[in-house]
Design a protein around this motif. Structure first.
Motif, PDB file in Angstrom:
ATOM      1  N   SER A   1       0.864  -1.182   0.000  1.00  3.90           N
ATOM      2  CA  SER A   1       0.000   0.000   0.000  1.00  3.90           C
ATOM      3  C   SER A   1       0.894   1.224   0.000  1.00  3.90           C
ATOM      4  N   PRO A   2       0.505   2.248  -0.737  1.00  4.27           N
ATOM      5  CA  PRO A   2       1.339   3.449  -0.774  1.00  4.27           C
ATOM      6  C   PRO A   2       1.344   4.119   0.593  1.00  4.27           C
ATOM      7  N   PRO A   3       2.378   4.862   0.957  1.00  6.01           N
ATOM      8  CA  PRO A   3       3.580   5.067   0.151  1.00  6.01           C
ATOM      9  C   PRO A   3       4.568   3.920   0.285  1.00  6.01           C
ATOM     10  N   ALA A   4       5.436   3.775  -0.724  1.00  6.73           N
ATOM     11  CA  ALA A   4       6.497   2.781  -0.650  1.00  6.73           C
ATOM     12  C   ALA A   4       7.450   3.154   0.469  1.00  6.73           C
ATOM     13  N   THR A   5       7.875   2.183   1.254  1.00  3.09           N
ATOM     14  CA  THR A   5       8.731   2.474   2.402  1.00  3.09           C
ATOM     15  C   THR A   5       9.953   1.568   2.419  1.00  3.09           C
ATOM     16  N   ILE A   6      11.047   2.101   2.981  1.00  2.00           N
ATOM     17  CA  ILE A   6      12.241   1.305   3.249  1.00  2.00           C
ATOM     18  C   ILE A   6      12.814   1.772   4.580  1.00  2.00           C
ATOM     19  N   THR A   7      13.686   0.964   5.142  1.00  2.00           N
ATOM     20  CA  THR A   7      14.500   1.402   6.271  1.00  2.00           C
ATOM     21  C   THR A   7      15.951   1.248   5.860  1.00  2.00           C
ATOM     22  N   ALA A   8      16.766   2.203   6.226  1.00  2.00           N
ATOM     23  CA  ALA A   8      18.176   2.184   5.872  1.00  2.00           C
ATOM     24  C   ALA A   8      18.985   2.703   7.054  1.00  2.00           C
ATOM     25  N   THR A   9      20.273   2.412   7.038  1.00  2.00           N
ATOM     26  CA  THR A   9      21.157   2.774   8.145  1.00  2.00           C
ATOM     27  C   THR A   9      22.178   3.798   7.680  1.00  2.00           C
ATOM     28  N   THR A  10      22.405   4.809   8.495  1.00  2.00           N
ATOM     29  CA  THR A  10      23.380   5.841   8.134  1.00  2.00           C
ATOM     30  C   THR A  10      24.795   5.270   8.171  1.00  2.00           C
ATOM     31  N   ASP A  11      25.645   5.805   7.300  1.00  2.00           N
ATOM     32  CA  ASP A  11      27.038   5.380   7.281  1.00  2.00           C
ATOM     33  C   ASP A  11      27.838   6.178   8.304  1.00  2.00           C
ATOM     34  N   SER A  12      29.163   6.066   8.265  1.00  2.00           N
ATOM     35  CA  SER A  12      30.012   6.722   9.257  1.00  2.00           C
ATOM     36  C   SER A  12      29.915   8.236   9.197  1.00  2.00           C
ATOM     37  N   ALA A  13      29.488   8.760   8.057  1.00  2.00           N
ATOM     38  CA  ALA A  13      29.330  10.211   7.907  1.00  2.00           C
ATOM     39  C   ALA A  13      27.903  10.661   8.204  1.00  2.00           C
ATOM     40  N   GLY A  14      27.058   9.721   8.656  1.00  2.00           N
ATOM     41  CA  GLY A  14      25.665  10.060   8.954  1.00  2.00           C
ATOM     42  C   GLY A  14      24.795  10.178   7.721  1.00  2.00           C
ATOM     43  N   ASN A  15      25.238   9.604   6.601  1.00  2.00           N
ATOM     44  CA  ASN A  15      24.517   9.756   5.339  1.00  2.00           C
ATOM     45  C   ASN A  15      23.845   8.464   4.909  1.00  2.00           C
ATOM     46  N   ILE A  16      22.782   8.640   4.112  1.00  2.00           N
ATOM     47  CA  ILE A  16      22.142   7.543   3.379  1.00  2.00           C
ATOM     48  C   ILE A  16      21.976   8.021   1.950  1.00  2.00           C
ATOM     49  N   ALA A  17      22.385   7.200   0.994  1.00  2.00           N
ATOM     50  CA  ALA A  17      22.207   7.543  -0.411  1.00  2.00           C
ATOM     51  C   ALA A  17      21.141   6.620  -0.993  1.00  2.00           C
ATOM     52  N   PRO A  18      19.883   7.001  -0.900  1.00  2.00           N
ATOM     53  CA  PRO A  18      18.810   6.117  -1.375  1.00  2.00           C
ATOM     54  C   PRO A  18      18.737   6.125  -2.899  1.00  2.00           C
ATOM     55  N   GLN A  19      19.135   5.041  -3.528  1.00  2.00           N
ATOM     56  CA  GLN A  19      19.090   4.948  -4.983  1.00  2.00           C
ATOM     57  C   GLN A  19      17.693   4.521  -5.420  1.00  2.00           C
ATOM     58  N   TYR A  20      17.072   5.334  -6.225  1.00  2.00           N
ATOM     59  CA  TYR A  20      15.712   5.051  -6.660  1.00  2.00           C
ATOM     60  C   TYR A  20      15.571   5.387  -8.139  1.00  2.00           C
ATOM     61  N   SER A  21      14.514   4.888  -8.731  1.00  2.66           N
ATOM     62  CA  SER A  21      14.206   5.182 -10.128  1.00  2.66           C
ATOM     63  C   SER A  21      12.741   5.559 -10.254  1.00  2.66           C
ATOM     64  N   VAL A  22      12.458   6.402 -11.223  1.00  2.00           N
ATOM     65  CA  VAL A  22      11.086   6.804 -11.522  1.00  2.00           C
ATOM     66  C   VAL A  22      10.817   6.474 -12.982  1.00  2.00           C
ATOM     67  N   ASP A  23       9.807   5.650 -13.245  1.00  5.49           N
ATOM     68  CA  ASP A  23       9.366   5.370 -14.614  1.00  5.49           C
ATOM     69  C   ASP A  23       8.116   6.174 -14.892  1.00  5.49           C
ATOM     70  N   MET A  24       8.114   6.865 -16.031  1.00  7.39           N
ATOM     71  CA  MET A  24       6.947   7.680 -16.362  1.00  7.39           C
ATOM     72  C   MET A  24       6.729   7.658 -17.871  1.00  7.39           C
ATOM     73  N   PRO A  25       5.494   7.458 -18.307  1.00  9.01           N
ATOM     74  CA  PRO A  25       5.228   7.424 -19.753  1.00  9.01           C
ATOM     75  C   PRO A  25       5.345   8.807 -20.381  1.00  9.01           C
ATOM     76  N   ILE A  26       5.882   8.822 -21.576  1.00  9.84           N
ATOM     77  CA  ILE A  26       5.908  10.063 -22.351  1.00  9.84           C
ATOM     78  C   ILE A  26       4.507  10.262 -22.938  1.00  9.84           C
ATOM     79  N   PRO A  27       3.974  11.459 -22.896  1.00 16.85           N
ATOM     80  CA  PRO A  27       2.612  11.677 -23.423  1.00 16.85           C
ATOM     81  C   PRO A  27       2.499  11.270 -24.895  1.00 16.85           C
ATOM     82  N   ASN A  28       1.314  10.783 -25.265  1.00 17.13           N
ATOM     83  CA  ASN A  28       1.068  10.410 -26.656  1.00 17.13           C
ATOM     84  C   ASN A  28       0.780  11.617 -27.530  1.00 17.13           C
ATOM     85  N   THR A  29       0.488  12.732 -26.894  1.00 17.94           N
ATOM     86  CA  THR A  29       0.261  13.972 -27.633  1.00 17.94           C
ATOM     87  C   THR A  29       1.262  15.000 -27.160  1.00 17.94           C
TER      88      THR A  29
END
Length: 261
Positions: free
Chosen positions: A203-231
């Motif tokens: 069920s939306p929204p899509a969720t994940i849990t991730a852990t910060t690295d030694s610098a306190g960062n998370i680099a969430p790699q994601y992709s977005v697929d979207m159709p190009i309009p037909n007009t």
């Protein structure tokens, strides 16, 4: 008669000796002067500082054993009691809770008997930052097939977690949710997924849990697929990223646009 006088004299001497022994206690702490001073005027949430109260009595130069209670109305610092030494000072170690949502100024109260003294301390909350960058793509009508989708892949997007002093918080779990708002010209939806991470798509929204690295960062790699309009028009998707650490929630949005010229 003489024996009676000697007995009364002995009782008087004993009374004087007992009265002269202070028993280690201080004079009344309903009079005098009380002051309080913190070791620092600011402290990061989850860390500690000391507050020293000084009790001065008008007739007792060494007021040992006077109980001093340290408290604050907000409950950020737990109440505690310390006792004065011969110099009239009582020091307490106070720990700042780490569940506050924003920086705030706390008034710490030192009290004893009818005396009160206050000092202000700023407690700095943990900082959770989200950086989200959108993207756009443009296609000409002549060389773009119908029902074509474009994929936007993130790069350089970070979630950063630091304490109130700006120091990174490593190995901390952050929950990331994604909300999508679609305005597709042809009425179709979009697909957003995380690369290499388990995602709850039941069920939306899509969720994940991730852990910060030694610098306190998370680099969430994601992709977005979207159709190009037909007009000749644009499809637009707004992606809202919601990061949560404890009670702290931060949201940022990014726009992705596919346009047929």
């Amino acid at each position: 008669m003489r024996a009676r006088l000697l007995f009364l004299l002995l009782i008087s001497v004993i009374t004087i000796v007992v009265a002269g022994c202070g028993g280690g206690g201080a004079d009344s702490n309903t009079t005098g002067i009380l002051s309080a001073a913190p070791s620092a005027t600011a402290v990061a949430a989850g860390k500690s500082l000391t507050v020293t109260a000084t009790y001065t009595h008008p007739t007792n130069s060494a007021p040992s054993g006077v109980p001093i209670t340290f408290s604050d109305a907000s409950g950020i610092f737990a109440s505690t009691t310390a006792y004065t030494g011969p110099d009239g000072k009582a020091t307490a170690l106070l720990n700042a809770t780490n569940v506050i949502l924003a920086d705030q100024t706390v008034t710490i109260v030192a009290s004893t008997g009818g005396l009160r003294a206050t000092c202000d301390v700023t407690v700095k909350a943990d900082k959770l930052n989200v950086v989200a960058a959108g993207d756009e793509a443009s296609f000409t009508d002549a060389n773009t097939p119908q029902n074509t989708s474009v994929r936007f892949v993130s790069s350089g997007d970070f979630i950063t977690l630091a304490d109130g002093d700006g120091l990174p918080l490593a190995n901390r779990t952050v929950t990331i949710k994604v909300h999508t708002i679609v305005n597709a010209g042809d009425g179709t939806g979009t697909v957003l997924y995380w690369q290499g991470l388990p995602v709850d798509l039941s069920s939306p929204p899509a969720t994940i849990t991730a852990t910060t690295d030694s610098a306190g960062n998370i680099a969430p790699q994601y992709s977005v697929d979207m159709p190009i309009p037909n007009t000749k028009s644009s499809n637009v998707i707004a992606v809202v990223f919601e990061a949560q650490y404890g009670n702290i929630i931060t949201r940022k949005s990014a726009l992705y646009t596919a346009t047929r010229n």
